[in-house]
Design an enzyme around this catalytic site. Structure first.
Site, PDB file in Angstrom:
ATOM      1  N   LYS A   1     -81.342  42.013  -6.068  1.00 18.10           N
ATOM      2  CA  LYS A   1     -82.338  42.395  -5.111  1.00 18.10           C
ATOM      3  C   LYS A   1     -81.324  43.003  -3.895  1.00 18.10           C
ATOM      4  O   LYS A   1     -81.741  44.006  -3.225  1.00 18.10           O
ATOM      5  CB  LYS A   1     -83.071  41.447  -4.459  1.00 18.10           C
ATOM      6  CG  LYS A   1     -84.223  41.111  -5.345  1.00 18.10           C
ATOM      7  CD  LYS A   1     -84.797  39.723  -5.017  1.00 18.10           C
ATOM      8  CE  LYS A   1     -85.832  39.199  -5.935  1.00 18.10           C
ATOM      9  NZ  LYS A   1     -85.653  37.640  -5.919  1.00 18.10           N
TER      10      LYS A   1
ATOM     11  N   GLN B   1     -86.558  32.169  -3.575  1.00 17.37           N
ATOM     12  CA  GLN B   1     -86.258  32.588  -5.046  1.00 17.37           C
ATOM     13  C   GLN B   1     -86.745  31.132  -5.786  1.00 17.37           C
ATOM     14  O   GLN B   1     -86.270  30.131  -5.650  1.00 17.37           O
ATOM     15  CB  GLN B   1     -84.673  32.658  -5.308  1.00 17.37           C
ATOM     16  CG  GLN B   1     -84.492  33.098  -6.738  1.00 17.37           C
ATOM     17  CD  GLN B   1     -85.066  34.546  -7.061  1.00 17.37           C
ATOM     18  OE1 GLN B   1     -85.129  35.484  -6.108  1.00 17.37           O
ATOM     19  NE2 GLN B   1     -85.502  34.759  -8.069  1.00 17.37           N
TER      20      GLN B   1
ATOM     21  N   ASP C   1     -93.154  38.381  -0.616  1.00 17.92           N
ATOM     22  CA  ASP C   1     -93.548  38.002  -1.972  1.00 17.92           C
ATOM     23  C   ASP C   1     -95.023  37.896  -2.085  1.00 17.92           C
ATOM     24  O   ASP C   1     -95.398  37.632  -3.490  1.00 17.92           O
ATOM     25  CB  ASP C   1     -92.809  36.636  -2.462  1.00 17.92           C
ATOM     26  CG  ASP C   1     -92.054  36.846  -3.604  1.00 17.92           C
ATOM     27  OD1 ASP C   1     -91.895  37.934  -4.197  1.00 17.92           O
ATOM     28  OD2 ASP C   1     -91.234  35.812  -3.942  1.00 17.92           O
TER      29      ASP C   1
END
Ligand code: NAD
Length: 282
Positions: A52, A96, A119
């Site tokens: 990322k 994450q 997200d």
């Protein structure tokens, strides 16, 4: 033989466009910045975080990584999220996953400011997704929908099967596909007779994490097949779909690697920019 849904190529196309948008923002003194909290030393997570960061740098987005130890307490992670929520320079916050077992992921999701939820996994944004009133979407489903749009794959009236009901892929993808008027079946490990659903499906999306789960005999002639799975078999990266045989029967198919993966990372970047723009009234 099925045509390839080239996620890598589409991700590059979209990233080039996004780079231009970021350039304009930066010229006006606005720096898109998002923070990724990674707890523990899961090697796959560390790899995703680095991937990322590389993609963010290419586009001109800043990614700040908070690497926390495996025994970090839930309270400390929550305090870090609160600090980032309050920082006006930060436009996106994500954790994450997976997180170590002492941490209740739902508590973290409840803490992330929905306006910084890159997200799309906070309860309010997940709820909005099902209400058809959403601004952000989880990255993998968002990338898959972008791929359907780009390749002109019509969803309305189609029978779609999604294998896997995780919060990050299966459930939000079901919401987005039914919004486009597909009839969606969400399969999981307790599904009786999955073959029944698969053989009738116009579109199959597999997100189970099991190599060779989707074989040619299980799908309908001409089906569109999207492979989300990431599996390591004999040192090789493969999806859930037996690609070589399924591509002969499918009308469209994603490869692994080079399919859904690059689009997931790119979609996350799209959301960082979306939230940055909204926070600045652009
Ligand atoms: P998960 O690992 O949390 O759960 C797997 C889901 O699949 C569960 O709902 C389970 O019920 C279902 N399942 C497993 N085996 C099955 C079977 N044989 N039949 C029917 N259902 C079955 O799910 P996840 O986090 O969405 O990950 C799924 C896979 O997708 C993993 O391989 C993961 O690495 C991969 N993934 C890839 C990307 C990408 O960008 N390419 C993004 C996210 C996840």
């Amino acid at each position: 033989m099925g045509k390839i849904l080239n996620g890598k190529e589409l991700a590059k196309l979209r990233a080039d466009k996004l780079k231009e948008t970021v350039k304009i923002l930066k010229n006006d003194g606005i720096q898109p910045l998002f923070c990724v909290i990674n707890i523990g030393d899961n090697p796959a997570s560390k790899l995703y975080v680095r991937t990322k960061k590389r993609q963010a740098e290419r586009i001109g987005i800043e990614e700040k990584i908070y690497q926390l130890p495996n025994d970090e307490t839930e309270e400390d992670v929550i305090n870090l999220i609160k600090k980032l929520n309050a920082d006006p320079k930060v436009y996106g916050v994500m954790v994450q996953l997976p997180a170590p077992e002492q941490i209740n992921v739902n508590h973290l999701m409840e803490t992330i400011d929905p306006a910084k939820d890159v997200d799309g996994l906070t309860p309010s944004n997940m709820g909005r997704l099902w209400q058809g009133d959403h601004f952000v979407e989880p990255a993998t489903p968002s990338g898959i929908i972008a791929m359907f749009d780009h390749y002109g794959i019509e969803l309305a009236g189609k029978d779609a099967v999604i294998v896997g009901r995780s919060n990050i892929v299966g459930k939000p993808l079901a919401a987005l596909m039914q919004e486009r008027n597909a009839t969606v079946s969400l399969l999981h490990t307790k599904t009786q007779n999955p073959e029944y659903y698969l053989k009738n499906a116009d579109i199959v999306v597999s997100a189970a994490g099991q190599a060779n789960l989707i074989t040619a005999d299980k799908i309908k002639e001409g089906a569109v097949v999207v492979d989300v799975g990431i599996n390591h078999v004999n040192g090789k990266l493969v999806g859930d779909v037996a690609f070589d045989e399924v591509k002969e029967k499918a009308s469209w198919i994603t490869p692994v690697p080079g399919g859904v993966g690059p689009l997931t990372v790119e979609s996350l970047m799209e959301q960082v920019v979306k939230l940055t723009r909204r926070a600045n009234g652009r």
